[in-house]
Design a protein around this motif. Sequence first.
Motif, PDB file in Angstrom:
ATOM      1  N   GLU A  97       0.840  -1.205   0.000  1.00 29.81           N
ATOM      2  CA  GLU A  97       0.000   0.000   0.000  1.00 29.81           C
ATOM      3  C   GLU A  97       0.869   1.246   0.000  1.00 29.81           C
ATOM      4  OE1 GLU A  97      -3.236   0.407   2.654  1.00 29.81           O
ATOM      5  OE2 GLU A  97      -4.004  -1.623   2.327  1.00 29.81           O
ATOM      6  N   TYR A 145       0.769   4.305  -2.678  1.00 30.31           N
ATOM      7  CA  TYR A 145       0.624   5.730  -2.369  1.00 30.31           C
ATOM      8  C   TYR A 145       1.765   6.554  -2.981  1.00 30.31           C
ATOM      9  CZ  TYR A 145      -2.915   4.324   1.050  1.00 30.31           C
ATOM     10  OH  TYR A 145      -4.034   3.801   1.658  1.00 30.31           O
ATOM     11  N   TYR A 158      -1.095  11.774  -0.297  1.00 30.45           N
ATOM     12  CA  TYR A 158      -0.457  10.512  -0.666  1.00 30.45           C
ATOM     13  C   TYR A 158       0.893  10.353   0.028  1.00 30.45           C
ATOM     14  CZ  TYR A 158      -3.866  10.119  -4.515  1.00 30.45           C
ATOM     15  OH  TYR A 158      -5.006  10.013  -5.261  1.00 30.45           O
ATOM     16  N   ALA A 201       0.332   9.343   3.582  1.00 34.01           N
ATOM     17  CA  ALA A 201      -0.138   7.960   3.599  1.00 34.01           C
ATOM     18  C   ALA A 201       1.012   6.981   3.357  1.00 34.01           C
ATOM     19  CB  ALA A 201      -1.226   7.769   2.542  1.00 34.01           C
ATOM     20  N   ALA A 202       1.920   7.328   2.440  1.00 39.31           N
ATOM     21  CA  ALA A 202       3.072   6.460   2.175  1.00 39.31           C
ATOM     22  C   ALA A 202       3.982   6.362   3.390  1.00 39.31           C
ATOM     23  CB  ALA A 202       3.848   6.994   0.966  1.00 39.31           C
ATOM     24  N   SER A 246       2.514   4.140   5.984  1.00 38.13           N
ATOM     25  CA  SER A 246       2.531   2.741   5.577  1.00 38.13           C
ATOM     26  C   SER A 246       3.911   2.102   5.668  1.00 38.13           C
ATOM     27  CB  SER A 246       2.015   2.606   4.141  1.00 38.13           C
ATOM     28  OG  SER A 246       0.699   3.087   4.021  1.00 38.13           O
ATOM     29  N   ARG A 294      -5.098   5.331   4.983  1.00 36.33           N
ATOM     30  CA  ARG A 294      -6.256   5.552   4.103  1.00 36.33           C
ATOM     31  C   ARG A 294      -6.950   6.871   4.426  1.00 36.33           C
ATOM     32  NH1 ARG A 294      -7.489  -0.489   5.452  1.00 36.33           N
ATOM     33  NH2 ARG A 294      -6.022  -1.470   3.998  1.00 36.33           N
ATOM     34  N   ALA A 305      -4.847   9.540   2.810  1.00 29.63           N
ATOM     35  CA  ALA A 305      -4.992   9.573   1.357  1.00 29.63           C
ATOM     36  C   ALA A 305      -6.342  10.149   0.943  1.00 29.63           C
ATOM     37  CB  ALA A 305      -4.826   8.159   0.788  1.00 29.63           C
ATOM     38  N   LEU A 361      -9.362   2.494  -1.326  1.00 27.89           N
ATOM     39  CA  LEU A 361      -8.107   2.729  -2.038  1.00 27.89           C
ATOM     40  C   LEU A 361      -8.372   3.005  -3.516  1.00 27.89           C
ATOM     41  CD1 LEU A 361      -5.028   2.725  -1.491  1.00 27.89           C
ATOM     42  CD2 LEU A 361      -5.010   0.343  -2.244  1.00 27.89           C
ATOM     43  N   SER A 394      -7.659   6.690  -5.635  1.00 29.00           N
ATOM     44  CA  SER A 394      -6.604   6.695  -6.637  1.00 29.00           C
ATOM     45  C   SER A 394      -6.687   7.957  -7.494  1.00 29.00           C
ATOM     46  CB  SER A 394      -6.691   5.451  -7.515  1.00 29.00           C
ATOM     47  OG  SER A 394      -7.913   5.416  -8.224  1.00 29.00           O
TER      48      SER A 394
END
Length: 411
Positions: A15, A19, A49, A52-53, A56, A71, A74, A190, A194
């Motif tokens: 994930e 992201y 994003y 979120a990255a 993760s 999530r 994002a 997700l 996008s």
Amino acid sequence: MGLRKHPQVRRHHVEGVAYLVFGAGAYFLFRISGLDAHITWAHSAVIGYGVAALISIVPLPAGTRRARLARIAAVTGALVVPFVMLLNGHHQMQDEVGVISRSGNLLITSGIPYVHHATVLADINPYLPVMAVFGIPAALIARSGIDPQSAWNVVGDPRIWCAAIAIGGVWGSMRVLRARSGWATSAAILLVASPTIALEMCASGVDLPLAGFLLLGLALAATRRPALGAVFVAAAFAIKWVALLSLPIILALLITRYGRAVAARFVAFFVAASAVFVIPAILSVSDTIAQVFEFPTGHGSTPTPARSPMPGVLLASLGPAGRIAGMALLAVCAVVLSTYLVRRPPATFAAAATFIGAGFSCFFLLAPVGRFGYMLIPMLMFGLAYIAHRAEARPAEHSRRRPTSAAVQPL
């Protein structure tokens, strides 16, 4: 214990990579796009994003619900914040939003959502009548006497209603297909967050209701509710005629799974519903032909602005030979998909949605006119196909395990 945690950690990393890719796409859009709406969205999406990255991938304290936090970041960065910013009236909206609002006003005043003999780009409505319905709230608010600067005007923005239909279509399809696990919900979030889908929701929204209606119609047809499914597919067609590309696949699904009688019932309800939905277009056939069919395909007197650098558009820019090559490739794709459809017709929602997604992908990529936003339709199809496939596979796994567990029960 470590082995049990390993798949979970790996999923977080996957994930996180997703992201990062989303963020790179948003940054690329920021660098190449000159549209105010796109730049505003990209500013917020890159941050969302990116956060979120990080959530993760980087180490966090034990017990942290990193997937949920990622999530939320994002969705907040790619959807919530830019959606609110672009609806506040301080940013230039895309032309199609104004087209929908105007066509809604024309529909309730004259019964025809088209400017007669339109020659100016801003006056052309390339959609069939159901799209005008999303402009009716704005028309009603404008007639109510509410201050144009009032926040209540936001309620009439077509983007809100287009996004609502898309989200309702995704959620409704998952309910109909009984894909209601936590994993399915996370995958759907997700998917919606996008870049292609999130940008369309915030900036334009015009392709969202078609996708929402088509998804729900297909899900209803796949679960043996052909009458209601046909009405939703007809609504999708009455937004854009390209929805007709899905009909052979839906009919193949119904014939394979339920027989010709159910398929015939679907066709009867589809024809009846379509006839009702397109009545406003029939009242002005010349304008419908010029604006809905000739203009989007590049054959109208006014050139279409849908010139994103898709393969078909690039081929068409090379002249007659390039256009012929693009049409030839499109024909090859049609023959391949048709042959595969006849030899291995779909028997599940997942298979049919994959077929439809492939058909739309070929059409949008190789057509001589087009834009990147069209690709959200096959993306939603492929995404829901995967979610449905996982949901269909899970009961089969349980049924295989059940005899083993029953065998150890005392008699």
